[in-house]
Design an enzyme around this catalytic site. Structure first.
Site, PDB file in Angstrom:
ATOM      1  N   HIS A 189      54.189  50.339 -52.348  1.00  0.00           N
ATOM      2  CA  HIS A 189      53.977  51.636 -52.851  1.00  0.00           C
ATOM      3  C   HIS A 189      54.643  52.580 -52.189  1.00  0.00           C
ATOM      4  CE1 HIS A 189      50.052  50.093 -55.092  1.00  0.00           C
ATOM      5  NE2 HIS A 189      51.360  50.287 -55.840  1.00  0.00           N
ATOM      6  N   ALA A 190      55.329  53.478 -52.630  1.00  0.00           N
ATOM      7  CA  ALA A 190      56.140  54.448 -51.808  1.00  0.00           C
ATOM      8  C   ALA A 190      55.401  55.340 -50.692  1.00  0.00           C
ATOM      9  CB  ALA A 190      56.920  55.374 -52.836  1.00  0.00           C
ATOM     10  N   ARG A 191      54.342  56.252 -51.257  1.00  0.00           N
ATOM     11  CA  ARG A 191      53.687  56.976 -50.303  1.00  0.00           C
ATOM     12  C   ARG A 191      52.842  56.365 -49.090  1.00  0.00           C
ATOM     13  NH1 ARG A 191      49.399  58.833 -55.250  1.00  0.00           N
ATOM     14  NH2 ARG A 191      48.153  57.158 -55.152  1.00  0.00           N
ATOM     15  N   GLU A 192      52.581  55.127 -49.312  1.00  0.00           N
ATOM     16  CA  GLU A 192      51.769  54.366 -48.222  1.00  0.00           C
ATOM     17  C   GLU A 192      52.689  54.254 -46.873  1.00  0.00           C
ATOM     18  OE1 GLU A 192      50.269  51.245 -50.630  1.00  0.00           O
ATOM     19  OE2 GLU A 192      49.265  52.645 -51.888  1.00  0.00           O
ATOM     20  N   ARG A 246      54.352  57.007 -55.720  1.00  0.00           N
ATOM     21  CA  ARG A 246      53.763  55.562 -55.741  1.00  0.00           C
ATOM     22  C   ARG A 246      54.477  54.464 -56.205  1.00  0.00           C
ATOM     23  NH1 ARG A 246      48.493  52.927 -56.045  1.00  0.00           N
ATOM     24  NH2 ARG A 246      48.610  51.506 -57.526  1.00  0.00           N
ATOM     25  N   ASN A 262      52.861  47.155 -58.157  1.00  0.00           N
ATOM     26  CA  ASN A 262      51.996  46.090 -57.822  1.00  0.00           C
ATOM     27  C   ASN A 262      51.194  45.853 -59.238  1.00  0.00           C
ATOM     28  OD1 ASN A 262      51.234  44.578 -55.842  1.00  0.00           O
ATOM     29  ND2 ASN A 262      49.188  45.995 -55.341  1.00  0.00           N
ATOM     30  N   ARG A 263      51.619  46.447 -60.458  1.00  0.00           N
ATOM     31  CA  ARG A 263      51.086  45.962 -61.603  1.00  0.00           C
ATOM     32  C   ARG A 263      52.227  45.163 -62.505  1.00  0.00           C
ATOM     33  NH1 ARG A 263      47.907  47.814 -59.079  1.00  0.00           N
ATOM     34  NH2 ARG A 263      46.268  49.526 -59.479  1.00  0.00           N
ATOM     35  N   HIS A 316      49.372  47.582 -47.387  1.00  0.00           N
ATOM     36  CA  HIS A 316      49.263  48.815 -48.387  1.00  0.00           C
ATOM     37  C   HIS A 316      48.714  49.723 -47.708  1.00  0.00           C
ATOM     38  CE1 HIS A 316      50.478  47.657 -52.506  1.00  0.00           C
ATOM     39  NE2 HIS A 316      50.607  46.459 -51.940  1.00  0.00           N
ATOM     40  N   SER A 317      48.127  50.949 -47.998  1.00  0.00           N
ATOM     41  CA  SER A 317      47.176  52.035 -47.621  1.00  0.00           C
ATOM     42  C   SER A 317      46.636  52.611 -48.619  1.00  0.00           C
ATOM     43  CB  SER A 317      47.581  52.837 -46.451  1.00  0.00           C
ATOM     44  OG  SER A 317      48.332  53.831 -47.182  1.00  0.00           O
ATOM     45  N   TYR A 318      45.179  53.201 -48.577  1.00  0.00           N
ATOM     46  CA  TYR A 318      44.521  53.023 -47.231  1.00  0.00           C
ATOM     47  C   TYR A 318      43.223  52.726 -47.679  1.00  0.00           C
ATOM     48  CZ  TYR A 318      42.645  57.515 -49.483  1.00  0.00           C
ATOM     49  OH  TYR A 318      41.963  58.286 -50.241  1.00  0.00           O
ATOM     50  N   TYR A 368      38.469  47.161 -57.517  1.00  0.00           N
ATOM     51  CA  TYR A 368      38.529  47.286 -58.803  1.00  0.00           C
ATOM     52  C   TYR A 368      39.363  46.243 -59.354  1.00  0.00           C
ATOM     53  CZ  TYR A 368      42.411  49.784 -57.140  1.00  0.00           C
ATOM     54  OH  TYR A 368      43.554  49.987 -56.453  1.00  0.00           O
ATOM     55  N   GLU A 391      44.882  46.887 -46.712  1.00  0.00           N
ATOM     56  CA  GLU A 391      44.769  48.174 -46.921  1.00  0.00           C
ATOM     57  C   GLU A 391      44.629  48.731 -45.644  1.00  0.00           C
ATOM     58  OE1 GLU A 391      45.570  49.863 -49.653  1.00  0.00           O
ATOM     59  OE2 GLU A 391      44.920  48.566 -51.353  1.00  0.00           O
TER      60      GLU A 391
HETATM   61  O1  0X9 Z   1      45.787  49.167 -56.697  1.00  0.00           O
HETATM   62  C1  0X9 Z   1      46.497  48.557 -56.026  1.00  0.00           C
HETATM   63  O2  0X9 Z   1      47.644  48.097 -56.134  1.00  0.00           O
HETATM   64  C2  0X9 Z   1      46.103  48.376 -54.441  1.00  0.00           C
HETATM   65  N1  0X9 Z   1      45.480  49.674 -53.814  1.00  0.00           N
HETATM   66  S1  0X9 Z   1      46.333  50.875 -53.386  1.00  0.00           S
HETATM   67  O3  0X9 Z   1      45.479  51.997 -53.161  1.00  0.00           O
HETATM   68  N2  0X9 Z   1      47.517  50.429 -52.213  1.00  0.00           N
HETATM   69  O4  0X9 Z   1      47.134  51.221 -54.692  1.00  0.00           O
HETATM   70  C3  0X9 Z   1      45.004  47.162 -54.289  1.00  0.00           C
HETATM   71  C4  0X9 Z   1      45.599  45.818 -54.864  1.00  0.00           C
HETATM   72  C5  0X9 Z   1      44.753  44.649 -54.880  1.00  0.00           C
HETATM   73  N3  0X9 Z   1      45.038  43.717 -55.471  1.00  0.00           N
HETATM   74  C6  0X9 Z   1      44.999  43.361 -56.762  1.00  0.00           C
HETATM   75  N4  0X9 Z   1      44.619  43.988 -57.562  1.00  0.00           N
HETATM   76  N5  0X9 Z   1      45.791  42.346 -57.306  1.00  0.00           N
HETATM   77 ZN    ZN Z   2      49.306  50.285 -52.378  1.00  0.00          ZN
END
Ligand code: 0X9
Ligand code: ZN
Length: 434
Positions: A189-192, A246, A262-263, A316-318, A368, A391
């Site tokens: 994620h770019a902003r982290e 992001r 990350n999706r 990642h953060s945060y 989540y 995180e």
């Molecule tokens: O949402 C995310 O991708 C991560 N949090 S962030 O605030 N850095 O964007 C958490 C990812 C946790 N792992 C999975 N959901 N697989």
């Molecule tokens: Zn992240």
């Protein structure tokens, strides 16, 4: 006037270099619902106003951090009052934090390197740009050429959408012995910004030695792969143009850019679970699993090297959390207890330095559900047993704009956590042996 005009020009043409976006009066609210029913109402509000949830509430009626642009503030505060949830203005003026970050970077750029980093021209007091990061990696490789017991080699594992290199540095004893391996990345994620900074710090500690004198044991036990900057396009964009970016920067049409990497990973990929099919969304999952060059590069590299890969850690953060799979479902992997206790070794060691508290648990249960995360894929798709998302600091006081004076303490404690975690792993089991 000129800055407004140039932003307008930028909006229409995309390629015009303009001043970075400003965040004057932009706020981050910490919202605490009094009940699950209130939580539902707050979450509905988030959809109505298309708000950026900086920190999601933990399961139950816990607090969350929500970013609000000035034009939405009045209606959002009014609606929150009607709901009855507690609201605190957590960050009053985001531009102030961004300005402080910029001026502290200007002050610190030419400071000598930290006591731990002996490499000329690079320090762990600022957030470095893409080209400086690449230079550092090259310098580390050059330095190890004259070190008898450490070897570093640099590979470009692929290219970003805009053609930047995605690099992995391998650090090992260089004695011809193949050891179980650990893969660590940052900057999905770019902003982290603290994430790449942390991974770069790890590289320095591993090569030049560390204050706890743990690197010799770490090198005796594992081969190490570090990918400090997996999303270089997004990272550069967050430095030059929009601090809160992001996603990556692939062009989507409809004047929208980026996929949330990350999706986009291909294990139980599903935009309906914590992602989106809307190309303009901050959590757009991509047109299909591994549609992105950046996630493909990681997939190919890990699949090629997964034999005997024991751990995958993505920084990642945060929020200060050490999370294990699954992110796509609330059920747990069969070996979750082993992942849980290893993570707790890490967080306990980390806390020893400054008492920084990290929460341990599965992504879905602590945070989540979100499918398509690299952690889920590393475990479910590549068979890497100990897979985590970490995180980093803080818990919201500064959020993604973590002040530069926290880089070093964050990195020191994270190194300690990583080292003790890795040393606690039993290398006789686990590790993919395909
Ligand atoms: O949402 C995310 O991708 C991560 N949090 S962030 O605030 N850095 O964007 C958490 C990812 C946790 N792992 C999975 N959901 N697989
Ligand atoms: Zn992240």
């Amino acid at each position: 006037m000129w800055s407004t005009l140039s932003s307008v020009v930028l909006l229409f043409y995309g390629y015009v270099t303009a001043d970075p976006a400003r965040f004057d009066g932009h706020k981050v609210l910490q919202i605490l619902p009094n009940s699950l029913q209130e939580l539902e109402q707050v979450l509905a509000l988030h959809d109505v106003y298309d708000l950026d949830m900086w920190r999601h509430p933990r399961k139950g009626n816990h607090s969350m951090d929500v970013y609000v642009e000035p034009e939405k503030l009045e209606p959002v505060l009014g609606a929150l009052k009607d709901i009855g949830a507690h609201v605190k203005i957590w960050i009053d003026d985001l531009q102030k934090l961004v300005d402080e970050e910029q001026s502290s970077m200007k002050r610190s750029f030419h400071l000598p390197y930290t006591s731990q980093g002996r490499n000329q021209g690079f320090n762990h007091y600022v957030y470095h740009r893409y080209s400086a990061i690449n230079q550092y990696l090259q310098d580390v490789v050059t330095a190890t050429a004259s070190m008898p017991t450490v070897n570093a080699s640099l590979t470009t594992i692929g290219f970003s959408a805009e053609g930047r290199d995605i690099k992995v540095i391998k650090i090992s004893r260089g004695d011809g012995v193949s050891r179980p391996s650990v893969f660590i990345d940052g900057g999905i994620h770019a902003r982290e910004w603290i994430a790449p900074a942390t991974v770069l710090y790890f590289i320095g500690q591993m090569v030049y030695g560390d204050e706890f004198d743990l690197s010799p044991q770490l090198l005796d036990k594992f081969d190490w792969f570090f990918a400090p900057l997996l999303n270089p396009d997004g990272y550069e964009y967050s430095h030059a143009t929009y601090r809160l970016w992001r996603k990556n920067r692939v062009e989507q049409g409809r004047n929208c850019y980026g996929t949330d990497l990350n999706r986009n990973f291909g294990y139980q990929w599903n935009p309906a679970v914590g992602g989106s099919t809307n190309v303009c969304s901050d959590v757009y999952s991509g047109s299909q699993a591994f549609s992105e060059k950046e996630s493909q590069a990681v997939e190919t590299f890990i699949m090629d090297n997964r034999q005997n890969m024991m751990a995958y850690l993505t920084y990642h953060s945060y929020g200060q959390m050490w999370l294990y799979p699954w992110g796509y479902t609330s059920s747990l992997p069969a070996d979750w207890q082993e992942l849980d206790s290893a993570a707790k070794v890490g967080t306990a060691a980390l806390a020893q330095l400054y008492g920084t508290n990290y929460v341990v648990g599965s992504s879905t249960n602590v945070l989540y559900s979100a499918a398509g995360g690299s952690d889920d894929w590393a475990k479910g798709g590549a068979g890497v047993k100990y897979s985590y998302t970490i995180e980093l600091r803080d818990t919201g006081a500064h959020g993604f704009v973590l002040p530069t004076n926290q880089i070093e303490p964050n990195c020191r404690e994270s190194w300690r956590g990583l080292a003790e975690f890795a040393l606690s792993l039993n290398t006789n089991k686990g590790g993919h042996r395909g």
